[in-house]
Design a protein around this motif. Structure first.
Motif, PDB file in Angstrom:
ATOM      1  N   PRO A 142       0.971  -1.207   0.089  1.00 59.26           N
ATOM      2  CA  PRO A 142       0.127  -0.026   0.166  1.00 59.26           C
ATOM      3  C   PRO A 142       1.095   1.143   0.092  1.00 59.26           C
ATOM      4  N   HIS A 143       0.306   2.212  -0.470  1.00 59.98           N
ATOM      5  CA  HIS A 143       1.042   3.588  -0.549  1.00 59.98           C
ATOM      6  C   HIS A 143       0.908   4.567   0.828  1.00 59.98           C
ATOM      7  N   VAL A 144      -0.107   4.452   1.318  1.00 56.26           N
ATOM      8  CA  VAL A 144      -0.483   5.276   2.503  1.00 56.26           C
ATOM      9  C   VAL A 144      -0.566   4.705   3.872  1.00 56.26           C
ATOM     10  N   LEU A 145      -1.219   3.237   3.676  1.00 58.85           N
ATOM     11  CA  LEU A 145      -1.247   2.298   4.922  1.00 58.85           C
ATOM     12  C   LEU A 145      -0.152   1.567   5.101  1.00 58.85           C
ATOM     13  N   THR A 146       0.024   1.433   6.527  1.00 57.21           N
ATOM     14  CA  THR A 146       1.260   0.359   6.918  1.00 57.21           C
ATOM     15  C   THR A 146       0.568  -0.783   7.820  1.00 57.21           C
ATOM     16  N   SER A 147       1.298  -1.755   7.884  1.00 54.51           N
ATOM     17  CA  SER A 147       0.843  -3.048   8.428  1.00 54.51           C
ATOM     18  C   SER A 147       0.863  -2.765   9.989  1.00 54.51           C
ATOM     19  N   GLU A 148       1.548  -1.742  10.532  1.00 55.30           N
ATOM     20  CA  GLU A 148       1.539  -1.426  11.863  1.00 55.30           C
ATOM     21  C   GLU A 148       0.319  -0.747  12.362  1.00 55.30           C
ATOM     22  N   GLY A 149      -0.524  -0.174  11.376  1.00 52.79           N
ATOM     23  CA  GLY A 149      -1.577   0.702  11.650  1.00 52.79           C
ATOM     24  C   GLY A 149      -1.654   1.946  11.321  1.00 52.79           C
ATOM     25  N   ASP A 150      -0.517   2.409  10.673  1.00 54.92           N
ATOM     26  CA  ASP A 150      -0.293   4.092  10.557  1.00 54.92           C
ATOM     27  C   ASP A 150      -0.965   4.368   9.237  1.00 54.92           C
ATOM     28  N   ILE A 151      -1.340   5.645   8.886  1.00 52.57           N
ATOM     29  CA  ILE A 151      -1.654   6.201   7.815  1.00 52.57           C
ATOM     30  C   ILE A 151      -0.596   7.155   7.480  1.00 52.57           C
ATOM     31  N   LEU A 152       0.241   6.993   6.262  1.00 52.50           N
ATOM     32  CA  LEU A 152       1.309   7.972   6.192  1.00 52.50           C
ATOM     33  C   LEU A 152       0.820   9.306   5.427  1.00 52.50           C
ATOM     34  N   THR A 153       0.280  10.110   6.393  1.00 53.87           N
ATOM     35  CA  THR A 153      -0.334  11.404   5.773  1.00 53.87           C
ATOM     36  C   THR A 153       0.483  12.309   5.186  1.00 53.87           C
ATOM     37  N   ASP A 154       1.894  12.179   5.240  1.00 51.90           N
ATOM     38  CA  ASP A 154       2.656  13.005   4.375  1.00 51.90           C
ATOM     39  C   ASP A 154       2.726  12.445   2.872  1.00 51.90           C
ATOM     40  N   ARG A 155       2.025  11.443   2.654  1.00 53.24           N
ATOM     41  CA  ARG A 155       1.945  11.240   1.189  1.00 53.24           C
ATOM     42  C   ARG A 155       0.462  11.448   0.631  1.00 53.24           C
ATOM     43  N   LEU A 156      -0.174  12.189   1.480  1.00 55.51           N
ATOM     44  CA  LEU A 156      -1.538  12.772   0.946  1.00 55.51           C
ATOM     45  C   LEU A 156      -1.490  14.198   0.795  1.00 55.51           C
ATOM     46  N   ASN A 157      -2.347  14.393  -0.203  1.00 55.44           N
ATOM     47  CA  ASN A 157      -2.502  15.771  -0.848  1.00 55.44           C
ATOM     48  C   ASN A 157      -3.391  16.556   0.328  1.00 55.44           C
ATOM     49  N   ALA A 158      -3.644  17.796  -0.056  1.00 51.95           N
ATOM     50  CA  ALA A 158      -4.077  18.633   0.907  1.00 51.95           C
ATOM     51  C   ALA A 158      -5.625  18.332   1.076  1.00 51.95           C
ATOM     52  N   ASP A 159      -6.263  17.941  -0.015  1.00 49.71           N
ATOM     53  CA  ASP A 159      -7.858  17.661   0.399  1.00 49.71           C
ATOM     54  C   ASP A 159      -7.982  16.268   0.771  1.00 49.71           C
ATOM     55  N   PHE A 160      -7.019  15.378   0.678  1.00 48.12           N
ATOM     56  CA  PHE A 160      -7.310  14.099   1.468  1.00 48.12           C
ATOM     57  C   PHE A 160      -6.913  14.416   2.948  1.00 48.12           C
ATOM     58  N   ARG A 161      -6.150  15.381   3.417  1.00 50.55           N
ATOM     59  CA  ARG A 161      -5.786  15.436   4.712  1.00 50.55           C
ATOM     60  C   ARG A 161      -6.768  16.274   5.430  1.00 50.55           C
ATOM     61  N   GLN A 162      -7.353  17.028   4.729  1.00 44.29           N
ATOM     62  CA  GLN A 162      -8.547  17.725   5.279  1.00 44.29           C
ATOM     63  C   GLN A 162      -9.700  16.897   5.599  1.00 44.29           C
ATOM     64  N   ALA A 163     -10.102  16.083   4.469  1.00 46.74           N
ATOM     65  CA  ALA A 163     -10.935  15.025   4.898  1.00 46.74           C
ATOM     66  C   ALA A 163     -10.766  14.000   5.843  1.00 46.74           C
ATOM     67  N   LEU A 164      -9.322  13.687   6.355  1.00 50.11           N
ATOM     68  CA  LEU A 164      -9.143  12.643   7.377  1.00 50.11           C
ATOM     69  C   LEU A 164      -9.296  13.189   8.431  1.00 50.11           C
ATOM     70  N   THR A 165     -10.149  12.536   9.425  1.00 51.02           N
ATOM     71  CA  THR A 165     -10.524  13.254  10.777  1.00 51.02           C
ATOM     72  C   THR A 165     -10.117  11.784  11.769  1.00 51.02           C
ATOM     73  N   GLY A 166      -9.611  12.462  12.980  1.00 58.30           N
ATOM     74  CA  GLY A 166      -9.313  11.567  13.808  1.00 58.30           C
ATOM     75  C   GLY A 166      -8.033  11.061  13.823  1.00 58.30           C
ATOM     76  N   TRP A 167      -7.168  11.532  12.867  1.00 60.67           N
ATOM     77  CA  TRP A 167      -5.760  11.037  12.739  1.00 60.67           C
ATOM     78  C   TRP A 167      -4.804  12.357  12.857  1.00 60.67           C
ATOM     79  N   ASP A 168      -3.600  12.425  13.179  1.00 58.41           N
ATOM     80  CA  ASP A 168      -2.673  13.353  13.328  1.00 58.41           C
ATOM     81  C   ASP A 168      -2.302  13.808  11.694  1.00 58.41           C
ATOM     82  N   VAL A 169      -2.688  14.808  11.303  1.00 55.75           N
ATOM     83  CA  VAL A 169      -2.255  15.293  10.032  1.00 55.75           C
ATOM     84  C   VAL A 169      -1.591  16.652  10.026  1.00 55.75           C
TER      85      VAL A 169
END
Length: 197
Positions: free
Chosen positions: A170-197
């Motif tokens: 996967p490009h933004v998901l990890t097997s440890e349970g993280d979402i790699l927010t630095d790989r998301l553009n601004a629209d994805f980061r704004q839509a993502l709630t409940g995660w450190d962005v």
């Protein structure tokens, strides 16, 4: 009607229903049609088919359609969380069994190009949509208690789904349970709630 869908079967619920037709309520299930289409069962089972993020090439109208991997990965996380929420709401316990598939309702077998980071315009080779569903089991209580568990499950599903398309991880998901927010553009980061962005 959309002719390309991502299907997730398991136990869950969706929060973004815009039915085209009235919701049908049965003795043991509720069915909804539109964006997305699905069924909620009284025993906690769930089926949903939201549209996949396919897009044509804006510079080549005859070119292959593109499947955007980042959006697919994030949609899978939301669907896994929703599946667990519905199962827990109905009183289900134990393992959550999930099956996910990419499906075309138009009968086409045309190959698509997998796009990993949209901003870099890196397109993968033309590949057919995988015919085999991805399947996994997970602990229902763990997913409900910890959002990172939903990422772990979604990561496993997307890894299986996209391996045949040349995506080795996967490009933004990890097997440890993280979402790699630095790989998301601004629209994805704004839509993502409940995660450190």
């Amino acid at each position: 009607m959309f002719d390309r869908f991502f299907k997730l079967a398991g136990e869950g619920v969706t929060t973004r229903v815009q039915p085209d037709r009235p919701v049908l309520v049965g003795r043991r299930q509720v069915r909804f049609e539109g964006d997305p289409t699905g069924q909620l069962h009284q025993d906690g089972a769930f089926y949903v088919a939201p549209p996949i993020n396919f897009q044509g090439d804006q510079f080549d109208s005859d070119g292959p359609e593109r499947l955007y991997q980042r959006g697919l990965e994030l949609d899978l996380v939301a669907l896994v969380q929703a599946a667990a929420a519905w199962a827990a709401e109905t009183g289900a316990e134990g393992d959550l069994m999930l099956s996910a598939a990419l499906h075309r309702f138009d009968g086409s077998e045309e190959a698509v190009s997998l796009v990993v980071p949209e901003s870099a315009f890196q397109h993968g080779p033309l590949m057919p949509i995988p015919a085999t569903p991805a399947q996994t089991t997970a602990d229902l209580t763990a997913i409900v208690a910890d959002k990172r568990e939903a990422v772990v499950v979604a990561c496993a599903l997307v890894s299986d789904l996209l391996t045949d398309m040349g995506a080795h991880q996967p490009h933004v998901l990890t097997s440890e349970g993280d979402i790699l927010t630095d790989r998301l553009n601004a629209d994805f980061r704004q839509a993502l709630t409940g995660w450190d962005v």
